[in-house]
Design a protein around this motif. Structure first.
Motif, PDB file in Angstrom:
ATOM      1  N   GLU A   1      11.878  -5.467   9.389  1.00 23.20           N
ATOM      2  CA  GLU A   1      10.710  -5.221   8.893  1.00 23.20           C
ATOM      3  C   GLU A   1      10.140  -3.906   8.685  1.00 23.20           C
ATOM      4  OE1 GLU A   1      11.961  -3.452  12.718  1.00 23.20           O
ATOM      5  OE2 GLU A   1      11.990  -5.599  12.766  1.00 23.20           O
ATOM      6  N   PHE A   2      10.578  -3.407   7.663  1.00 27.51           N
ATOM      7  CA  PHE A   2       9.995  -2.197   7.113  1.00 27.51           C
ATOM      8  C   PHE A   2      10.939  -1.235   5.723  1.00 27.51           C
ATOM      9  CE2 PHE A   2      10.677   2.884   6.931  1.00 27.51           C
ATOM     10  CZ  PHE A   2       9.499   2.900   6.964  1.00 27.51           C
ATOM     11  N   GLU A   3       9.473  -1.252   4.950  1.00 27.29           N
ATOM     12  CA  GLU A   3      10.128  -0.750   4.017  1.00 27.29           C
ATOM     13  C   GLU A   3       9.619   0.016   3.377  1.00 27.29           C
ATOM     14  OE1 GLU A   3      12.063  -3.355   0.554  1.00 27.29           O
ATOM     15  OE2 GLU A   3       9.547  -2.901  -0.448  1.00 27.29           O
ATOM     16  N   LEU A   4       9.946   0.625   2.360  1.00 25.94           N
ATOM     17  CA  LEU A   4       9.245   1.893   2.371  1.00 25.94           C
ATOM     18  C   LEU A   4       8.911   2.438   0.816  1.00 25.94           C
ATOM     19  CD1 LEU A   4       7.449   4.842   2.990  1.00 25.94           C
ATOM     20  CD2 LEU A   4       9.633   6.198   3.100  1.00 25.94           C
ATOM     21  N   HIS A   5       7.326   2.145  -0.247  1.00 23.38           N
ATOM     22  CA  HIS A   5       7.796   2.503  -1.494  1.00 23.38           C
ATOM     23  C   HIS A   5       6.969   3.504  -2.039  1.00 23.38           C
ATOM     24  CE1 HIS A   5       7.775  -1.864  -2.745  1.00 23.38           C
ATOM     25  NE2 HIS A   5       7.798  -1.890  -0.842  1.00 23.38           N
ATOM     26  N   HIS A   6       7.277   4.717  -2.980  1.00 23.22           N
ATOM     27  CA  HIS A   6       6.506   5.338  -3.239  1.00 23.22           C
ATOM     28  C   HIS A   6       6.302   5.494  -5.026  1.00 23.22           C
ATOM     29  CE1 HIS A   6       7.627  10.170  -5.006  1.00 23.22           C
ATOM     30  NE2 HIS A   6       6.264   9.877  -3.713  1.00 23.22           N
ATOM     31  N   TYR A   7       5.346   5.762  -5.247  1.00 24.09           N
ATOM     32  CA  TYR A   7       4.687   5.596  -6.660  1.00 24.09           C
ATOM     33  C   TYR A   7       5.109   7.765  -6.504  1.00 24.09           C
ATOM     34  CZ  TYR A   7       3.955   0.649  -4.855  1.00 24.09           C
ATOM     35  OH  TYR A   7       4.065  -0.196  -4.530  1.00 24.09           O
ATOM     36  N   ARG A   8       4.861   7.335  -8.085  1.00 26.51           N
ATOM     37  CA  ARG A   8       3.783   8.575  -8.871  1.00 26.51           C
ATOM     38  C   ARG A   8       3.698   8.259  -9.856  1.00 26.51           C
ATOM     39  NH1 ARG A   8       5.983  13.577  -7.343  1.00 26.51           N
ATOM     40  NH2 ARG A   8       7.986  13.219  -5.811  1.00 26.51           N
ATOM     41  N   LEU A   9       2.052   8.913 -10.305  1.00 28.45           N
ATOM     42  CA  LEU A   9       1.262   8.327 -10.818  1.00 28.45           C
ATOM     43  C   LEU A   9       1.059   9.778 -11.936  1.00 28.45           C
ATOM     44  CD1 LEU A   9      -0.551   5.401  -9.825  1.00 28.45           C
ATOM     45  CD2 LEU A   9       0.875   5.392 -10.978  1.00 28.45           C
ATOM     46  N   GLY A  10       0.480   9.239 -13.398  1.00 23.16           N
ATOM     47  CA  GLY A  10      -0.112  10.743 -14.063  1.00 23.16           C
ATOM     48  C   GLY A  10      -1.458  10.388 -13.930  1.00 23.16           C
ATOM     49  N   GLU A  11      -2.671  11.862 -14.329  1.00 26.48           N
ATOM     50  CA  GLU A  11      -3.505  11.546 -13.980  1.00 26.48           C
ATOM     51  C   GLU A  11      -3.979  10.285 -14.817  1.00 26.48           C
ATOM     52  OE1 GLU A  11      -7.191  13.986 -14.938  1.00 26.48           O
ATOM     53  OE2 GLU A  11      -5.666  14.693 -14.823  1.00 26.48           O
ATOM     54  N   GLY A  12      -5.216   9.330 -14.482  1.00 28.10           N
ATOM     55  CA  GLY A  12      -5.854   8.641 -15.550  1.00 28.10           C
ATOM     56  C   GLY A  12      -5.088   7.021 -15.591  1.00 28.10           C
ATOM     57  N   GLU A  13      -3.350   6.681 -14.770  1.00 32.10           N
ATOM     58  CA  GLU A  13      -2.465   5.692 -14.934  1.00 32.10           C
ATOM     59  C   GLU A  13      -3.136   5.029 -13.747  1.00 32.10           C
ATOM     60  OE1 GLU A  13       1.841   5.617 -15.610  1.00 32.10           O
ATOM     61  OE2 GLU A  13       1.464   7.935 -14.388  1.00 32.10           O
ATOM     62  N   GLU A  14      -3.026   3.697 -13.576  1.00 31.08           N
ATOM     63  CA  GLU A  14      -3.316   2.886 -12.834  1.00 31.08           C
ATOM     64  C   GLU A  14      -2.364   2.243 -12.472  1.00 31.08           C
ATOM     65  OE1 GLU A  14      -6.072  -0.183 -14.380  1.00 31.08           O
ATOM     66  OE2 GLU A  14      -7.808   1.483 -14.110  1.00 31.08           O
ATOM     67  N   LEU A  15      -2.372   1.673 -10.873  1.00 40.13           N
ATOM     68  CA  LEU A  15      -1.299   0.847 -10.008  1.00 40.13           C
ATOM     69  C   LEU A  15      -2.129  -0.376  -9.800  1.00 40.13           C
ATOM     70  CD1 LEU A  15       1.083   0.463  -8.592  1.00 40.13           C
ATOM     71  CD2 LEU A  15       0.343   2.069  -6.692  1.00 40.13           C
ATOM     72  N   LYS A  16      -2.132  -1.695 -10.000  1.00 39.59           N
ATOM     73  CA  LYS A  16      -2.588  -2.939  -9.381  1.00 39.59           C
ATOM     74  C   LYS A  16      -1.389  -3.654  -7.674  1.00 39.59           C
ATOM     75  CE  LYS A  16      -4.733  -4.159 -13.028  1.00 39.59           C
ATOM     76  NZ  LYS A  16      -4.683  -4.443 -14.812  1.00 39.59           N
ATOM     77  N   LEU A  17      -2.028  -3.522  -6.977  1.00 38.73           N
ATOM     78  CA  LEU A  17      -1.155  -4.367  -6.162  1.00 38.73           C
ATOM     79  C   LEU A  17      -1.838  -4.938  -5.616  1.00 38.73           C
ATOM     80  CD1 LEU A  17      -0.634  -0.906  -3.845  1.00 38.73           C
ATOM     81  CD2 LEU A  17       1.148  -2.402  -5.689  1.00 38.73           C
ATOM     82  N   HIS A  18      -0.691  -6.086  -4.789  1.00 38.89           N
ATOM     83  CA  HIS A  18      -1.429  -7.342  -3.907  1.00 38.89           C
ATOM     84  C   HIS A  18      -0.333  -7.517  -2.776  1.00 38.89           C
ATOM     85  CE1 HIS A  18      -3.332 -11.425  -2.899  1.00 38.89           C
ATOM     86  NE2 HIS A  18      -2.283 -11.688  -2.233  1.00 38.89           N
ATOM     87  N   THR A  19      -1.358  -6.882  -1.416  1.00 39.96           N
ATOM     88  CA  THR A  19      -0.601  -7.246  -0.051  1.00 39.96           C
ATOM     89  C   THR A  19      -0.089  -8.447   0.623  1.00 39.96           C
ATOM     90  OG1 THR A  19      -2.688  -6.857   0.921  1.00 39.96           O
ATOM     91  CG2 THR A  19      -2.110  -4.724   0.464  1.00 39.96           C
ATOM     92  N   ARG A  20       0.509  -8.305   0.818  1.00 41.98           N
ATOM     93  CA  ARG A  20       0.863  -9.979   1.648  1.00 41.98           C
ATOM     94  C   ARG A  20       1.192  -9.635   2.687  1.00 41.98           C
ATOM     95  NH1 ARG A  20       5.685  -6.882  -1.106  1.00 41.98           N
ATOM     96  NH2 ARG A  20       7.044  -6.692   0.069  1.00 41.98           N
ATOM     97  N   CYS A  21       1.156  -8.490   3.812  1.00 42.38           N
ATOM     98  CA  CYS A  21       0.704  -8.526   4.441  1.00 42.38           C
ATOM     99  C   CYS A  21      -0.064  -7.103   5.223  1.00 42.38           C
ATOM    100  CB  CYS A  21       2.243  -7.691   5.088  1.00 42.38           C
ATOM    101  SG  CYS A  21       3.527  -6.999   5.077  1.00 42.38           S
ATOM    102  N   PRO A  22      -0.017  -6.981   5.960  1.00 42.49           N
ATOM    103  CA  PRO A  22      -0.852  -5.597   6.886  1.00 42.49           C
ATOM    104  C   PRO A  22       0.249  -4.310   6.321  1.00 42.49           C
ATOM    105  CG  PRO A  22      -1.143  -7.440   8.474  1.00 42.49           C
ATOM    106  CD  PRO A  22       0.218  -7.457   8.050  1.00 42.49           C
ATOM    107  N   GLU A  23      -0.276  -3.279   5.783  1.00 35.64           N
ATOM    108  CA  GLU A  23       0.465  -2.062   4.899  1.00 35.64           C
ATOM    109  C   GLU A  23      -0.618  -0.639   5.167  1.00 35.64           C
ATOM    110  OE1 GLU A  23       1.829  -4.574   1.503  1.00 35.64           O
ATOM    111  OE2 GLU A  23       1.721  -3.390   0.847  1.00 35.64           O
ATOM    112  N   ILE A  24       0.329  -0.077   4.799  1.00 34.67           N
ATOM    113  CA  ILE A  24      -0.141   1.310   5.643  1.00 34.67           C
ATOM    114  C   ILE A  24       0.112   2.185   4.064  1.00 34.67           C
ATOM    115  CG2 ILE A  24      -0.198   3.641   6.460  1.00 34.67           C
ATOM    116  CD1 ILE A  24       1.169   1.838   8.967  1.00 34.67           C
ATOM    117  N   PHE A  25      -0.621   3.234   3.803  1.00 38.85           N
ATOM    118  CA  PHE A  25      -0.793   4.151   2.319  1.00 38.85           C
ATOM    119  C   PHE A  25      -0.784   5.361   3.041  1.00 38.85           C
ATOM    120  CE2 PHE A  25      -1.371  -0.080   1.162  1.00 38.85           C
ATOM    121  CZ  PHE A  25      -1.517  -0.362  -0.789  1.00 38.85           C
ATOM    122  N   PHE A  26      -0.218   6.419   2.291  1.00 40.04           N
ATOM    123  CA  PHE A  26      -0.161   7.715   2.861  1.00 40.04           C
ATOM    124  C   PHE A  26      -0.115   7.957   1.488  1.00 40.04           C
ATOM    125  CE2 PHE A  26       2.070   6.629   6.170  1.00 40.04           C
ATOM    126  CZ  PHE A  26       0.786   6.628   7.465  1.00 40.04           C
TER     127      PHE A  26
END
Length: 102
Positions: A30-55
């Protein structure tokens, strides 16, 4: 606590960052960790499929009803569309449930 801890020696599995998006799989179903690195101006599109926590570990990211800076964390409910824009270089973590553990 001592009844539930396993002290069997093991070799550590070193996790390497692969750049823009890394997924750190665990043995927990029941646990998986994603790490995203984006540069200034980049976009990330996501659709949550369950309750999620972002840091946000580094930088500043915005979106609809979102204005997160380094140190911020947020709970996002399931079935939510998120479009995030990096206002600076960012490091963002997402805690979710994996699609499957086959």
């Amino acid at each position: 606590l001592m009844k539930h801890v396993n002290f069997t020696p093991t070799l550590p599995r070193i996790i390497k960052d692969s750049g823009g998006h890394s997924i750190y799989e665990t043995t927990a179903e029941e646990f998986e960790l994603h790490h995203y690195r984006l540069g200034e101006g980049e976009e990330l599109k996501l659709h949550t499929r369950c309750p999620e926590i972002f840091f946000v570990m580094e930088g500043h990211v915005t979106g609809k009803n979102i204005d997160w800076k380094a140190g911020d964390g947020a709970f996002i409910s399931s079935d939510t569309e998120c479009r995030l824009t990096a206002m600076s270089d960012i490091s963002l973590y997402r805690v979710t449930v994996p699609l499957s553990k086959n």
